[in-house]
Design an enzyme around this catalytic site. Sequence first.
Site, PDB file in Angstrom:
ATOM      1  CG  ASN A 167      -2.121  -0.913   1.027  1.00  0.00           C
ATOM      2  OD1 ASN A 167      -2.632  -1.059  -0.081  1.00  0.00           O
ATOM      3  ND2 ASN A 167      -2.571  -1.537   2.096  1.00  0.00           N
ATOM      4  CB  SER A 187      -8.543  -4.800  -2.946  1.00  0.00           C
ATOM      5  OG  SER A 187      -9.602  -4.884  -2.017  1.00  0.00           O
ATOM      6  CE  LYS A 199      -6.063  -1.945  -1.969  1.00  0.00           C
ATOM      7  NZ  LYS A 199      -5.615  -1.590  -0.650  1.00  0.00           N
ATOM      8  CD  GLU A 215     -11.355  -0.926   2.889  1.00  0.00           C
ATOM      9  OE1 GLU A 215     -10.585  -0.825   3.862  1.00  0.00           O
ATOM     10  OE2 GLU A 215     -11.079  -1.601   1.869  1.00  0.00           O
TER      11      GLU A 215
END
Length: 327
Positions: A95, A121, A189, A196
């Site tokens: 990440n 993910s 992402k 999210e």
Amino acid sequence: MQIGIVGLGRMGGNMARRLMRAGHHVVGFAQDKAAVDSLKKDGGAAADSLESVAKQLSKPRVVWLMVPAGDPTEQSVVALAKVMEPGDIIIDGGNSYYKDDIRRSKMIEPKGLKYVDVGTSGGVWGLERGYCLMIGGPTDTVKHLDPIFKALAPGKGDVGRTPGRPANKGTAEDGYLHCGPVGAGHFVKMVHNGIEYGIMQAYAEGFDLFRSFNNEQIPADRRYNFDLAEISEVWRRGSVVGSWLLDLTAQAFIENPTLSSFSGFVQDSGEGRWTIEAAIEAAVPVEVLASSLFTRFRSRQEHTFAEKVLSAMRHKFGGHVERPTGG
């Protein structure tokens, strides 16, 4: 294909095994020797150093990093650049911040090395479900790596084609997408994780409201003793708010209806902050995403039931262990 996987933790180890299941040859290395030994028992090749990884791969070598963002990734890229040769490829599947990808790509370019960033993910469930992959890098390099991405991704499965979408438009239907040049994968992402945060916060606040509508502040004739596990279950079936995050929430309520094993201390892993910074840079209003990030900051000082729900979701999809409590 042959590929080295550096970092065999919750995601890296499962990714290595998924690649092996698809017939790829995996050379694994991690600081945790037990993780390397376990991969070897499952049919992978073991390495005791980055040099060993490079020596066991044929050219052009491909090494996928699944180590924590920041210094661990930086040190790994620097070390790999010393043992790899022109034409070899370094993939950062962690990440990382997209600006770091751009800088690292430029750093290794004079050595003739290629750099690809992959936002990944899938959490601890990816071995069976597959991983959604958001990819940044040079087009020819990404095409060369297509067999790797195809093996890791979920595939079409039983998800129907979006109405109106042309057939054979690209790989997005298979669960992986070349988003653009270096940095683009981790940028997508980053925003994915920011969204999210917002979705999780909405669920958490809703269930907190259900739980709170059975106290003395509410008139007796309007108090409800809601069964949260049953509400989450019925929403899973036909509701417009259904999602995998809701599936995991329903599981958490079945296992522990009061979520007493969660403190409500909710960590953020960086992408939420970077999403807000990017929004400021582009002057884009992201009120929900910003609010959800600030709630995580607050959770480290005081804990609500909503934050226990957040902790439970993070534990379910990513194996993140929050601070336990006895109450």
